[in-house]
Scaffold this motif. Structure first.
Motif, PDB file in Angstrom:
ATOM      1  N   PRO A  27      29.624  52.421  34.139  1.00 16.24           N
ATOM      2  CA  PRO A  27      30.887  52.667  33.716  1.00 16.24           C
ATOM      3  C   PRO A  27      31.456  51.805  33.229  1.00 16.24           C
ATOM      4  O   PRO A  27      31.706  50.718  34.061  1.00 16.24           O
ATOM      5  CB  PRO A  27      31.401  53.554  35.037  1.00 16.24           C
ATOM      6  N   ALA A  28      32.609  51.762  32.177  1.00 16.91           N
ATOM      7  CA  ALA A  28      33.391  50.852  31.951  1.00 16.91           C
ATOM      8  C   ALA A  28      34.564  50.737  32.886  1.00 16.91           C
ATOM      9  O   ALA A  28      34.964  51.677  33.354  1.00 16.91           O
ATOM     10  CB  ALA A  28      33.816  51.295  30.285  1.00 16.91           C
ATOM     11  N   THR A  29      35.158  49.653  32.915  1.00 18.99           N
ATOM     12  CA  THR A  29      36.115  49.466  34.020  1.00 18.99           C
ATOM     13  C   THR A  29      37.700  49.929  33.236  1.00 18.99           C
ATOM     14  O   THR A  29      37.949  49.192  32.216  1.00 18.99           O
ATOM     15  CB  THR A  29      36.162  48.128  34.563  1.00 18.99           C
ATOM     16  N   GLU A  30      38.583  50.478  33.840  1.00 19.01           N
ATOM     17  CA  GLU A  30      39.841  50.801  33.387  1.00 19.01           C
ATOM     18  C   GLU A  30      40.584  49.733  34.076  1.00 19.01           C
ATOM     19  O   GLU A  30      40.919  49.713  35.155  1.00 19.01           O
ATOM     20  CB  GLU A  30      40.241  52.162  33.768  1.00 19.01           C
ATOM     21  N   PRO A  31      40.991  48.848  33.130  1.00 18.36           N
ATOM     22  CA  PRO A  31      42.141  47.599  33.757  1.00 18.36           C
ATOM     23  C   PRO A  31      43.235  48.086  34.530  1.00 18.36           C
ATOM     24  O   PRO A  31      43.409  47.357  35.662  1.00 18.36           O
ATOM     25  CB  PRO A  31      42.884  47.137  32.418  1.00 18.36           C
ATOM     26  N   SER A  32      43.784  49.265  34.535  1.00 20.19           N
ATOM     27  CA  SER A  32      44.758  49.738  35.708  1.00 20.19           C
ATOM     28  C   SER A  32      44.221  50.022  37.065  1.00 20.19           C
ATOM     29  O   SER A  32      44.866  50.073  38.036  1.00 20.19           O
ATOM     30  CB  SER A  32      45.530  51.057  35.106  1.00 20.19           C
ATOM     31  N   ALA A  33      42.938  50.077  37.163  1.00 20.48           N
ATOM     32  CA  ALA A  33      42.394  50.312  38.439  1.00 20.48           C
ATOM     33  C   ALA A  33      41.772  48.865  38.994  1.00 20.48           C
ATOM     34  O   ALA A  33      41.280  49.021  40.146  1.00 20.48           O
ATOM     35  CB  ALA A  33      40.910  51.217  38.240  1.00 20.48           C
ATOM     36  N   LEU A  34      41.830  47.798  38.483  1.00 19.95           N
ATOM     37  CA  LEU A  34      41.838  46.537  38.743  1.00 19.95           C
ATOM     38  C   LEU A  34      42.594  46.080  39.920  1.00 19.95           C
ATOM     39  O   LEU A  34      43.857  46.433  39.865  1.00 19.95           O
ATOM     40  CB  LEU A  34      41.759  45.414  37.690  1.00 19.95           C
ATOM     41  N   PRO A  35      42.133  45.288  40.869  1.00 17.27           N
ATOM     42  CA  PRO A  35      43.006  44.224  41.860  1.00 17.27           C
ATOM     43  C   PRO A  35      43.839  43.603  40.920  1.00 17.27           C
ATOM     44  O   PRO A  35      43.619  43.134  39.756  1.00 17.27           O
ATOM     45  CB  PRO A  35      42.117  43.651  42.732  1.00 17.27           C
ATOM     46  N   PRO A  36      45.115  43.059  41.392  1.00 19.37           N
ATOM     47  CA  PRO A  36      46.177  42.543  40.430  1.00 19.37           C
ATOM     48  C   PRO A  36      45.538  41.212  39.775  1.00 19.37           C
ATOM     49  O   PRO A  36      45.907  40.885  38.635  1.00 19.37           O
ATOM     50  CB  PRO A  36      47.178  42.121  41.455  1.00 19.37           C
ATOM     51  N   THR A  37      44.806  40.469  40.286  1.00 18.34           N
ATOM     52  CA  THR A  37      44.397  39.178  39.776  1.00 18.34           C
ATOM     53  C   THR A  37      42.820  39.084  38.907  1.00 18.34           C
ATOM     54  O   THR A  37      42.423  38.205  38.539  1.00 18.34           O
ATOM     55  CB  THR A  37      44.303  37.916  40.634  1.00 18.34           C
ATOM     56  N   GLN A  38      42.562  40.277  38.843  1.00 17.29           N
ATOM     57  CA  GLN A  38      41.106  40.304  38.083  1.00 17.29           C
ATOM     58  C   GLN A  38      41.330  40.633  36.616  1.00 17.29           C
ATOM     59  O   GLN A  38      42.332  41.241  36.117  1.00 17.29           O
ATOM     60  CB  GLN A  38      40.220  41.546  38.832  1.00 17.29           C
ATOM     61  N   LEU A  39      40.236  40.285  36.012  1.00 19.11           N
ATOM     62  CA  LEU A  39      40.318  40.434  34.667  1.00 19.11           C
ATOM     63  C   LEU A  39      38.973  41.192  33.906  1.00 19.11           C
ATOM     64  O   LEU A  39      37.993  41.121  34.501  1.00 19.11           O
ATOM     65  CB  LEU A  39      40.253  38.667  33.706  1.00 19.11           C
ATOM     66  N   VAL A  40      38.982  42.080  32.842  1.00 23.58           N
ATOM     67  CA  VAL A  40      38.131  42.513  32.172  1.00 23.58           C
ATOM     68  C   VAL A  40      37.520  41.598  31.054  1.00 23.58           C
ATOM     69  O   VAL A  40      38.519  41.202  30.209  1.00 23.58           O
ATOM     70  CB  VAL A  40      38.416  43.927  31.677  1.00 23.58           C
ATOM     71  N   ILE A  41      36.275  41.237  30.806  1.00 20.13           N
ATOM     72  CA  ILE A  41      35.883  40.468  29.787  1.00 20.13           C
ATOM     73  C   ILE A  41      34.843  40.722  28.924  1.00 20.13           C
ATOM     74  O   ILE A  41      33.896  41.400  29.623  1.00 20.13           O
ATOM     75  CB  ILE A  41      35.356  38.835  30.298  1.00 20.13           C
TER      76      ILE A  41
END
Length: 366
Positions: A27-41
């Motif tokens: 599954p693709a990651t939804e940025p809003s679901a990320l912990p505060p300091t993580q990045l989608v690359i």
């Protein structure tokens, strides 16, 4: 959905089996679901290392299945968590630290239980042979602008291993007017070590089983080279050394084997033998002749997050470029990717083997 590259389990004993490549989706990651300091690359390119070949042969600790392969990667940050520092990375091109769990201790990982190299093992679920990678802001560096995506992807593990072996382990023995031997020229780490030495005005000599690879290394700035297949190659190398400094200050080696016996004949008293791999086998003899010369034999495993930061900054400052042997396009292009592994298996490569993951992979700007 994004695609990842992994290995498929088949029956076979370690060293005899050769696990086939396979792809999977996730599954693709939804940025809003990320912990505060993580990045989608969005990965644009990723590169092979010898450990990936060993994983396919089940000769690497922790080999497992369903985990993406590869530790080297370059990509574009497309989304982030809510932290302002993370948001500042969006749109930037980055290289990914090829390890987790080692911050800054020069001696080794602060907690060995938490240390892992990315790709293909049960020690960490992460690998760079994916279309979408999730990283913390502490695990990326901005990619040097002078590198193409393919070159940037080839840098992380190779650059870090070469940096630690040459600068941390060899230290004062690696630098201007020092005589250095780099063995096994043609591999990514050996070539990066050559580049690091040449740009610092060291006298770098190389060894290889291929005269063609030696000739290419000389074109890159090596002072000369010898074939390790030649009986008595140590004497041939000694004849190449400057008359005013007829010894080696350091050897950076990735093969192991009988290198200690050779080193004792060539190294100065108190010289350093930095070993980052043992491709010829997991053991090597230590000899009294090396003890009598106070030769320091130092193991060197990749490096820390701090050393990674230092290496990337140095590459950026000196405009160094990893040597690329060949690249193919597409994680799902398994037949083409397999040819990269075969090239490594045959020892035919001169430089890094890279997979171009996405469309629009940039070319070098210089």
């Amino acid at each position: 959905m994004p695609v990842g590259l992994t290995i498929q389990q088949v029956a076979g004993k370690p060293g005899e089996v050769y696990y086939p490549l396979a792809t999977y989706t996730y599954p693709a990651t939804e940025p809003s679901a990320l912990p505060p300091t993580q990045l989608v690359i969005r990965i644009t390119a990723c590169a092979l290392n010898h450990r990936d070949l060993f994983i396919r042969q089940h000769l690497y600790p922790g080999t497992t299945f369903g985990v993406p392969l590869l530790a080297d990667g370059c990509g574009i940050v497309t989304g982030s968590g809510s932290d302002a520092a993370a948001k500042a990375w969006v749109g930037k091109r980055v290289v990914i630290a090829p390890l987790v769990g080692w911050d800054a201790d020069e001696d080794g990982p602060e907690d060995p239980r938490k240390y892992a190299i990315l790709g293909g093992t049960k020690l960490t679920p992460k690998g760079t042979a994916v279309q979408e990678y999730i990283a913390d802001i502490e695990d990326v560096e901005e990619a040097p602008e002078h590198l193409s995506d393919v070159e940037a992807a080839a840098l992380p593990l190779t650059g870090l291993t070469a940096w630690r072996a040459s600068h941390t382990k060899c230290g004062k023995h690696f630098g201007r007017e020092k005589n250095i031997l780099v063995t096994g020229i043609g591999g990514g780490v050996a070539l990066m070590t050559l580049l690091l030495g040449v740009c610092q005005e060291a006298n770098v000599f190389v060894s290889s089983g291929s005269q063609a690879k030696i000739d290419l290394a000389v074109k890159m700035g090596a002072k000369g080279g010898v074939s390790y297949k030649e009986k008595g190659w140590e004497k041939t190398l000694q004849s190449m050394l400057p008359k005013e400094r007829p010894f080696l200050d350091a050897i950076v080696d990735g093969a192991g084997g009988d290198i200690v016996g050779s080193a004792a004949k060539l190294l100065k008293i108190g010289g350093v033998l930095a070993i980052y791999g043992m491709t010829t086998g997991p053991r090597m003899p230590f000899q009294m002749s090396a003890v009598l010369k106070n030769v320091e034999v130092k193991g060197s495993t990749m490096g820390s997050r701090r050393e990674f930061r230092e290496m990337v900054a140095f590459v950026k400052d000196k405009k160094l470029k990893p040597i690329i042997s060949r690249s193919v396009k597409g994680l799902s292009n398994l037949a083409a990717v397999d040819t990269l592994f075969q090239e490594m298996k045959d020892g035919a490569q001169f430089g890094k083997l890279v997979i171009e993951v996405g469309e629009g992979v940039e070319t070098s700007k210089l």
